[in-house]
Motif scaffolding. Structure first.
Motif, PDB file in Angstrom:
ATOM      1  N   GLY A  70      -0.567  68.284  46.686  1.00  0.00           N
ATOM      2  CA  GLY A  70       0.216  68.388  47.908  1.00  0.00           C
ATOM      3  C   GLY A  70      -0.345  69.298  48.978  1.00  0.00           C
ATOM      4  O   GLY A  70       0.276  69.489  50.024  1.00  0.00           O
ATOM      5  N   ASN A  71      -1.525  69.862  48.754  1.00  0.00           N
ATOM      6  CA  ASN A  71      -2.100  70.782  49.741  1.00  0.00           C
ATOM      7  C   ASN A  71      -2.813  70.069  50.884  1.00  0.00           C
ATOM      8  O   ASN A  71      -2.885  70.591  51.990  1.00  0.00           O
ATOM      9  CB  ASN A  71      -3.061  71.753  49.060  1.00  0.00           C
ATOM     10  CG  ASN A  71      -2.323  72.723  48.162  1.00  0.00           C
ATOM     11  OD1 ASN A  71      -1.213  73.145  48.478  1.00  0.00           O
ATOM     12  ND2 ASN A  71      -2.919  73.063  47.037  1.00  0.00           N
ATOM     13  N   VAL A  75      -3.404  62.639  58.181  1.00  0.00           N
ATOM     14  CA  VAL A  75      -2.626  62.054  59.273  1.00  0.00           C
ATOM     15  C   VAL A  75      -2.125  60.661  58.893  1.00  0.00           C
ATOM     16  O   VAL A  75      -0.972  60.300  59.177  1.00  0.00           O
ATOM     17  CB  VAL A  75      -3.489  61.988  60.561  1.00  0.00           C
ATOM     18  CG1 VAL A  75      -2.744  61.290  61.679  1.00  0.00           C
ATOM     19  CG2 VAL A  75      -3.908  63.376  60.990  1.00  0.00           C
ATOM     20  N   GLN A  76      -2.975  59.872  58.244  1.00  0.00           N
ATOM     21  CA  GLN A  76      -2.554  58.520  57.872  1.00  0.00           C
ATOM     22  C   GLN A  76      -1.455  58.549  56.818  1.00  0.00           C
ATOM     23  O   GLN A  76      -0.549  57.718  56.833  1.00  0.00           O
ATOM     24  CB  GLN A  76      -3.757  57.715  57.374  1.00  0.00           C
ATOM     25  CG  GLN A  76      -4.738  57.404  58.494  1.00  0.00           C
ATOM     26  CD  GLN A  76      -5.959  56.667  57.983  1.00  0.00           C
ATOM     27  OE1 GLN A  76      -6.410  56.882  56.865  1.00  0.00           O
ATOM     28  NE2 GLN A  76      -6.498  55.790  58.831  1.00  0.00           N
ATOM     29  N   LEU A  77      -1.500  59.521  55.911  1.00  0.00           N
ATOM     30  CA  LEU A  77      -0.437  59.650  54.919  1.00  0.00           C
ATOM     31  C   LEU A  77       0.874  60.030  55.597  1.00  0.00           C
ATOM     32  O   LEU A  77       1.927  59.464  55.287  1.00  0.00           O
ATOM     33  CB  LEU A  77      -0.797  60.690  53.854  1.00  0.00           C
ATOM     34  CG  LEU A  77       0.294  60.962  52.823  1.00  0.00           C
ATOM     35  CD1 LEU A  77       0.600  59.719  52.010  1.00  0.00           C
ATOM     36  CD2 LEU A  77      -0.096  62.119  51.919  1.00  0.00           C
ATOM     37  N   ASN A  94      10.427  62.038  46.904  1.00  0.00           N
ATOM     38  CA  ASN A  94       9.723  63.108  47.607  1.00  0.00           C
ATOM     39  C   ASN A  94       8.336  62.600  48.024  1.00  0.00           C
ATOM     40  O   ASN A  94       7.934  61.486  47.684  1.00  0.00           O
ATOM     41  CB  ASN A  94       9.655  64.374  46.747  1.00  0.00           C
ATOM     42  CG  ASN A  94       8.916  64.163  45.439  1.00  0.00           C
ATOM     43  OD1 ASN A  94       7.991  63.363  45.356  1.00  0.00           O
ATOM     44  ND2 ASN A  94       9.324  64.885  44.422  1.00  0.00           N
ATOM     45  N   ASP A  95       7.613  63.417  48.758  1.00  0.00           N
ATOM     46  CA  ASP A  95       6.315  62.993  49.286  1.00  0.00           C
ATOM     47  C   ASP A  95       5.331  62.630  48.173  1.00  0.00           C
ATOM     48  O   ASP A  95       4.576  61.664  48.298  1.00  0.00           O
ATOM     49  CB  ASP A  95       5.724  64.089  50.179  1.00  0.00           C
ATOM     50  CG  ASP A  95       6.493  64.262  51.473  1.00  0.00           C
ATOM     51  OD1 ASP A  95       7.358  63.409  51.774  1.00  0.00           O
ATOM     52  OD2 ASP A  95       6.232  65.243  52.190  1.00  0.00           O
ATOM     53  N   ALA A 101       3.207  56.000  44.877  1.00  0.00           N
ATOM     54  CA  ALA A 101       3.542  54.578  45.088  1.00  0.00           C
ATOM     55  C   ALA A 101       2.531  53.929  46.025  1.00  0.00           C
ATOM     56  O   ALA A 101       2.112  52.787  45.787  1.00  0.00           O
ATOM     57  CB  ALA A 101       4.951  54.458  45.648  1.00  0.00           C
ATOM     58  N   ILE A 102       2.138  54.624  47.077  1.00  0.00           N
ATOM     59  CA  ILE A 102       1.136  54.088  48.008  1.00  0.00           C
ATOM     60  C   ILE A 102      -0.170  53.842  47.273  1.00  0.00           C
ATOM     61  O   ILE A 102      -0.809  52.800  47.432  1.00  0.00           O
ATOM     62  CB  ILE A 102       0.916  55.056  49.192  1.00  0.00           C
ATOM     63  CG1 ILE A 102       2.145  55.086  50.099  1.00  0.00           C
ATOM     64  CG2 ILE A 102      -0.338  54.683  49.980  1.00  0.00           C
ATOM     65  CD1 ILE A 102       2.121  56.189  51.136  1.00  0.00           C
TER      66      ILE A 102
END
Length: 105
Positions: A70-71, A75-77, A94-95, A101-102
């Motif tokens: 998570g660090n 930008v695309q994410l 959550n992110d 999933a992506i």
């Protein structure tokens, strides 16, 4: 112990075992039905995102995000997470979960 008491005990034990087994079957059927419904809804939501250019473009950023715990937030994410939350709000997570999933698409 007299035979009548023994017979009564065994009868009650058999009835309680049968009731527990049927209750377990009913509970299992209910849980399985709920999971199938959830799976179908999630499958419908993710299938529309599978061909989405914004989401597909974020796969490399998602991999970096997961690998860095998570660090690293590309930008695309960020754009893909925002897009997913707008297009498929039922995919709450959550992110990190959404990034995984992506990456799995």
């Amino acid at each position: 112990m007299n035979p009548l008491r023994t017979l009564g005990f065994l009868s009650l034990f058999a009835l309680s075992s049968a009731a527990s087994a049927s209750s377990f079957v009913a509970t299992t059927d209910a849980v399985a039905g709920a999971l199938v419904g959830t799976s179908d809804a999630t499958s419908d939501a993710t299938s529309s995102l599978r061909d989405d250019k914004i989401v597909l473009a974020a796969r490399a950023d998602a991999a970096s995000f997961i690998a860095s715990q998570g660090n690293i937030r590309g930008v695309q994410l960020e754009a893909a997470l925002r897009h997913i939350r707008q297009q498929a709000p039922e995919l709450a997570g959550n992110d990190l979960q959404l990034a995984q999933a992506i990456l799995s698409l």
